[in-house]
Motif scaffolding. Structure first.
Motif, PDB file in Angstrom:
ATOM      1  N   TRP A   1       7.342  -6.261  -1.096  1.00  0.00           N
ATOM      2  CA  TRP A   1       6.741  -5.347  -1.956  1.00  0.00           C
ATOM      3  C   TRP A   1       7.364  -4.179  -1.685  1.00  0.00           C
ATOM      4  N   LYS A   2       8.008  -3.067  -2.329  1.00  0.00           N
ATOM      5  CA  LYS A   2       8.537  -2.070  -2.024  1.00  0.00           C
ATOM      6  C   LYS A   2       8.235  -1.096  -2.880  1.00  0.00           C
ATOM      7  N   ASN A   3       7.567   0.128  -2.643  1.00  0.00           N
ATOM      8  CA  ASN A   3       7.264   1.239  -3.662  1.00  0.00           C
ATOM      9  C   ASN A   3       8.354   2.079  -3.759  1.00  0.00           C
ATOM     10  N   ARG A   4       8.934   1.830  -5.150  1.00  0.00           N
ATOM     11  CA  ARG A   4      10.080   2.364  -5.409  1.00  0.00           C
ATOM     12  C   ARG A   4      10.178   3.985  -5.432  1.00  0.00           C
ATOM     13  N   HIS A   5       9.068   4.252  -5.714  1.00  0.00           N
ATOM     14  CA  HIS A   5       8.825   5.852  -6.176  1.00  0.00           C
ATOM     15  C   HIS A   5       8.554   6.580  -4.594  1.00  0.00           C
ATOM     16  N   ALA A   6       8.519   5.850  -3.666  1.00  0.00           N
ATOM     17  CA  ALA A   6       8.305   6.590  -2.193  1.00  0.00           C
ATOM     18  C   ALA A   6       9.834   6.534  -1.630  1.00  0.00           C
ATOM     19  N   ASP A   7      10.353   7.762  -1.402  1.00  0.00           N
ATOM     20  CA  ASP A   7      11.469   7.980  -0.623  1.00  0.00           C
ATOM     21  C   ASP A   7      11.150   8.527   0.574  1.00  0.00           C
ATOM     22  N   GLY A   8      11.954   8.149   1.523  1.00  0.00           N
ATOM     23  CA  GLY A   8      11.648   8.910   3.036  1.00  0.00           C
ATOM     24  C   GLY A   8      12.231   7.944   3.956  1.00  0.00           C
ATOM     25  N   PRO A   9      11.924   7.999   5.303  1.00  0.00           N
ATOM     26  CA  PRO A   9      12.549   7.451   6.177  1.00  0.00           C
ATOM     27  C   PRO A   9      12.149   5.810   6.438  1.00  0.00           C
TER      28      PRO A   9
ATOM     29  N   ASN B   1       1.938   5.611  -5.879  1.00  0.00           N
ATOM     30  CA  ASN B   1       2.290   4.215  -6.122  1.00  0.00           C
ATOM     31  C   ASN B   1       2.040   3.274  -4.895  1.00  0.00           C
ATOM     32  N   SER B   2       1.748   3.737  -3.862  1.00  0.00           N
ATOM     33  CA  SER B   2       1.493   2.570  -2.850  1.00  0.00           C
ATOM     34  C   SER B   2       0.446   1.585  -3.358  1.00  0.00           C
ATOM     35  N   LYS B   3       0.575   0.378  -2.444  1.00  0.00           N
ATOM     36  CA  LYS B   3      -0.539  -0.586  -2.711  1.00  0.00           C
ATOM     37  C   LYS B   3      -1.152  -0.802  -1.499  1.00  0.00           C
ATOM     38  N   PRO B   4      -2.400  -1.053  -1.834  1.00  0.00           N
ATOM     39  CA  PRO B   4      -3.307  -1.509  -0.249  1.00  0.00           C
ATOM     40  C   PRO B   4      -3.080  -2.681   0.106  1.00  0.00           C
TER      41      PRO B   4
ATOM     42  N   LEU C   1      -5.546  -7.230   3.402  1.00  0.00           N
ATOM     43  CA  LEU C   1      -6.543  -7.306   4.459  1.00  0.00           C
ATOM     44  C   LEU C   1      -7.253  -6.230   5.218  1.00  0.00           C
ATOM     45  N   CYS C   2      -6.524  -5.293   5.297  1.00  0.00           N
ATOM     46  CA  CYS C   2      -7.083  -3.875   5.662  1.00  0.00           C
ATOM     47  C   CYS C   2      -7.190  -2.960   5.018  1.00  0.00           C
ATOM     48  N   THR C   3      -6.759  -3.099   3.807  1.00  0.00           N
ATOM     49  CA  THR C   3      -6.945  -2.002   2.456  1.00  0.00           C
ATOM     50  C   THR C   3      -6.093  -0.643   2.600  1.00  0.00           C
ATOM     51  N   THR C   4      -5.118  -0.574   3.726  1.00  0.00           N
ATOM     52  CA  THR C   4      -4.480   0.581   4.038  1.00  0.00           C
ATOM     53  C   THR C   4      -3.606   0.473   2.731  1.00  0.00           C
ATOM     54  N   PRO C   5      -3.308   1.525   2.277  1.00  0.00           N
ATOM     55  CA  PRO C   5      -2.299   1.782   1.270  1.00  0.00           C
ATOM     56  C   PRO C   5      -0.830   1.799   1.937  1.00  0.00           C
ATOM     57  N   ARG C   6      -0.144   1.103   1.371  1.00  0.00           N
ATOM     58  CA  ARG C   6       1.273   1.138   2.115  1.00  0.00           C
ATOM     59  C   ARG C   6       2.592   1.139   1.167  1.00  0.00           C
TER      60      ARG C   6
END
Ligand SMILES: [Zn+2]
Length: 103
Positions: free
Chosen positions: A64-72, A4-7, A10-15
């Motif tokens: 914007w935060k990806n709510r599906h990502a958990d982690g540090p 569910n990360s979004k690119p 500018l640099c198209t890196t998924p975050r």
């Protein structure tokens, strides 16, 4: 990387965490990495304060935060900023789709 990360626009890196902001006169909302990409459009200030000449069209629109990502990874920010962001979001109501699941 989380599905569910979004690119970054500018640099198209998924975050999993991006800064939502306007960067040009088109008023288009971009999602940029909170690091180098964001600094390159805002000067490193949330509201581009002091950089009006360099970034006249910059406008901060929240994180914007990806709510599906958990982690540090977590976007810590001063409470003042979080409250302001909440107010803006309440007045806009267009971001609710991605922030659902809170109630
Ligand atoms: Zn980027």
């Amino acid at each position: 990387m989380s599905p569910n990360s979004k690119p970054c626009t500018l640099c198209t890196t998924p975050r999993d965490i991006l800064v939502r902001c306007q960067t040009d006169s088109t008023g288009k909302w971009h999602f940029v990495c909170p690091g180098a990409c964001w600094r390159s459009v805002s000067g490193g200030e949330e509201d581009a304060r002091g950089f009006e000449k360099e970034f006249p069209h910059y406008r901060y629109g929240g994180m914007w935060k990806n709510r599906h990502a958990d982690g540090p990874t977590s976007a810590k920010k001063p409470r003042k900023v979080a409250e302001r962001q909440k107010e803006r979001r309440a007045g806009r109501g267009e971001e609710g789709k991605e922030e659902s699941g809170e109630c």
